[in-house]
Enzyme design. Sequence first.
Site, PDB file in Angstrom:
ATOM      1  N   ASP A 114       0.720  -1.020   0.040  1.00  0.00           N
ATOM      2  CA  ASP A 114      -0.250  -0.045  -0.097  1.00  0.00           C
ATOM      3  C   ASP A 114       0.894   1.147   0.064  1.00  0.00           C
ATOM      4  O   ASP A 114       1.962   1.133   0.221  1.00  0.00           O
ATOM      5  CB  ASP A 114      -0.981  -0.012   1.090  1.00  0.00           C
ATOM      6  CG  ASP A 114      -0.339  -0.019   2.664  1.00  0.00           C
ATOM      7  OD1 ASP A 114       0.883  -0.402   2.670  1.00  0.00           O
ATOM      8  OD2 ASP A 114      -0.885   0.705   3.447  1.00  0.00           O
ATOM      9  N   LYS A 115       0.287   2.208  -0.252  1.00  0.00           N
ATOM     10  CA  LYS A 115       1.106   3.465  -0.290  1.00  0.00           C
ATOM     11  C   LYS A 115       1.190   4.382   0.792  1.00  0.00           C
ATOM     12  O   LYS A 115       2.235   4.665   1.402  1.00  0.00           O
ATOM     13  CB  LYS A 115       0.460   4.472  -1.373  1.00  0.00           C
ATOM     14  CG  LYS A 115       1.054   5.881  -1.555  1.00  0.00           C
ATOM     15  CD  LYS A 115       0.346   6.722  -2.566  1.00  0.00           C
ATOM     16  CE  LYS A 115      -0.978   7.363  -2.245  1.00  0.00           C
ATOM     17  NZ  LYS A 115      -0.793   8.382  -0.919  1.00  0.00           N
TER      18      LYS A 115
END
Length: 814
Positions: free
Chosen positions: A314-315
């Site tokens: 995920d970012k």
Amino acid sequence: MQTNDELASMPLLQALTDLESSAQGLTSAQARSRLQRYGPNEIAERHRNPVLEFLGYFWAPIPWMIEVALLLSLAARHWTDAVIIGVLLAMNGLVAYFEEHQAANAIAALKQRLASSARVLRDGAWVTVAVGELVPGDVVRVRLGDVVPADLRVLDDVTLEVDQSAMTGESLAVSRGQGESLYSGSVLVRGEADALVCATGASSYMGKTTALVETAGTVSHFQRAVLRIANYLIVIAVALVTLTVAVSLVRGNPVLQTLEFALVVTIASIPVALPAVLSVTMAIGARQLAHQQAVVSHLPAVEELGGIDLLCSDKTGTLTQNRLAVAARWTAQGISEDDLLMVAALASRAEDNDLIDLAVLAAAGQQPSVRVEEFIPFDPVSKRTEALVRDSDGPTFRVSKGAPQVIAALCDGDGAVGEVDAVVERFATHGHRSLGVARTDSDGVWRLMGVLGLADPPRDDSAATITAAKELGIDVKMVTGDQVAIGREIARKVGLGEQILDAAILDGAADDDVGARVEATDGFAQVFPEHKYRIVRLLQARGHIVGMTGDGVNDAPALKQADAGIAVAGATDAARAAADVVLMAPGLSVIVAAIGQAREIFARLTSYATYRIAETIRVLLLITLAIVFMNFFPVTAVMIVFLALLNDGAILSIAYDHVRGSPKPVKWDMRVVLTIATVLGVIGVVATFVLFFLADKVFGLSHDFIRTMIYLKLSVAGQLTIFLTRTRGPFWSRPAPAPLMLGAVIGAQTIATLLAVNGVLMTPLGWRWAGLVWAYAVVWFLVNDRVKLATYYWLDHHPRRVSAVPAPIQRLAT
């Protein structure tokens, strides 16, 4: 009634009509009827009988083998053997039982995200009811701080701010107005409104996420490896036990003696301690991973981490700092950047703890000596903040910051306004959120100061960590709920590449059509839970061992489906419960360090597995051949129990051995493991028969005396085998064995030698003959090392010639 997706997209009035409801809500009678029709608004849990669940762990190949040995021990009245075997059987079952309770924990954590009560309009009056009693068509009121109790559509003409980061991964609160949807489990952070219930229970957003968690899951490669080993040994054991019993009966041996033969061969064929030793090795490895700030909640994940060749990250908070910062500035003509930041800071207030305000204040630094006499906080309707400021020399002016189009309208008549749209569009291509800034001049007319670009900047170590991951053979893909432009900009900055696709391409597409694109792209943006889950499934179907990071409720299904689900620092309870590994420190570097550590643990696992299979084959084949061709019992059941307890007990220390992890992703190559183990096992049988021939024909020793010699030889040579299997090169290859393992082996063989010398439950051997057996075992150890090197050479130069491998290995290698 229409589906939830249809109700969420159709016009609001049509949705009310379809649900046979209105802004006045339902009657109590309608609510009762619909409750029976749709069921309660809750996440259902499937409860399993814990006793039956526990017994299920005794229904598998290795437990079957142990159970047969237990029955044979009882039938032959070998009570000591029966007790030892029964204890090992129970231990294996208990270890497995307490390792496998992840889905229930994940669902329980998801339920905690739901509200417990709600204000609902029934019979024209507002009442408080349990959330479980809400039904489609109900009208509820949500206020600041409320957890949204079901999937809703906003009825009032208002603008709400909703924190749905735990649901969709979006880093900032989102605005929702009349007719727009609110997801169950999200939190209202600003505003108040009446809303229409569109979906409850399993049909809601939260319910669908939970359903994915329940169906997600995969069999670990470790579990498959143990199953393959068991199948291989079962094939050999059944064949040899059948041969032994048949020959014994043909010879007319007594039934009890035949039963004892079968018992000894069966016990010899069972790696009773294999699951336990592998689990202990992983448990100790998990403790070592904890020092890397990675807490393992599911032991097989220790092995899976080492095999990851593709990591979906995920970012927010993993690749980025999870905080807004001023990333770009555009100023109107004649305005300096310092003036722009100063005005923006005056239109901000630290005590509100607003993410945008904090980012502006951090960029502006020291403020001038002015006094803010009035401050109007951000309002979803006006979409801007405003402050009345008195300068140090007396005059006052107003400052404002907010949505660029709103600020531009405020400064209507200013020549710089015409450039705002182009600036905002340019900022958007870089993934920046735009913030307009203005102030009044001496005439009280609003003047545009400029536009600030806000972004969540990458972590300082992200680029270097991704480079390190690629050097370890790991392909990293970004999977984020943010917009494509934001994801593409972050991916470019950290070195992932710029091919970031909208996850909407997965909707309605066949696996064959999108599988290759998923594998080739650098990442996905605007993903929902079902997208993340499907991405993992598609990559697994293409042969990848997939790691998945996440922190929200939306990540739980994908975390559970992944081969190694990794909940990042600050993750929700649902994500932690579904994950195999929970990180206690932020960033991707923790994951890469944990993967390196896991590869070392994997090296220990394969070393022990090869050793254990080789020893099982060595003892099993020896006993069978001796009984069939010589009608000679080479070892007793007690000797086999001594071998299992002393040798496997000492080899537990392999969990602390010094090893060198692979520079590439690792996996169970059963062709190599079973071939090396089989070759070493067969050579060991040859060495033992040569010893028997010398003792019997040359020295004329008694069979009881020879049994003790064979026991000591099997014990010493067996544990020396671990020093062969721990390296692909010569046994003296670095890294050197850990002092703990070396000490454990010496201690175990000292005990085995004392048992043989003094004749504990066997014929005494004496120190002279014990010394000769030791010397004989060491000489064959050196021979075996050469044989091992030759076998590895053959395997490395004949990777495709599986036909030259025994048939059981062929089947297990595929």
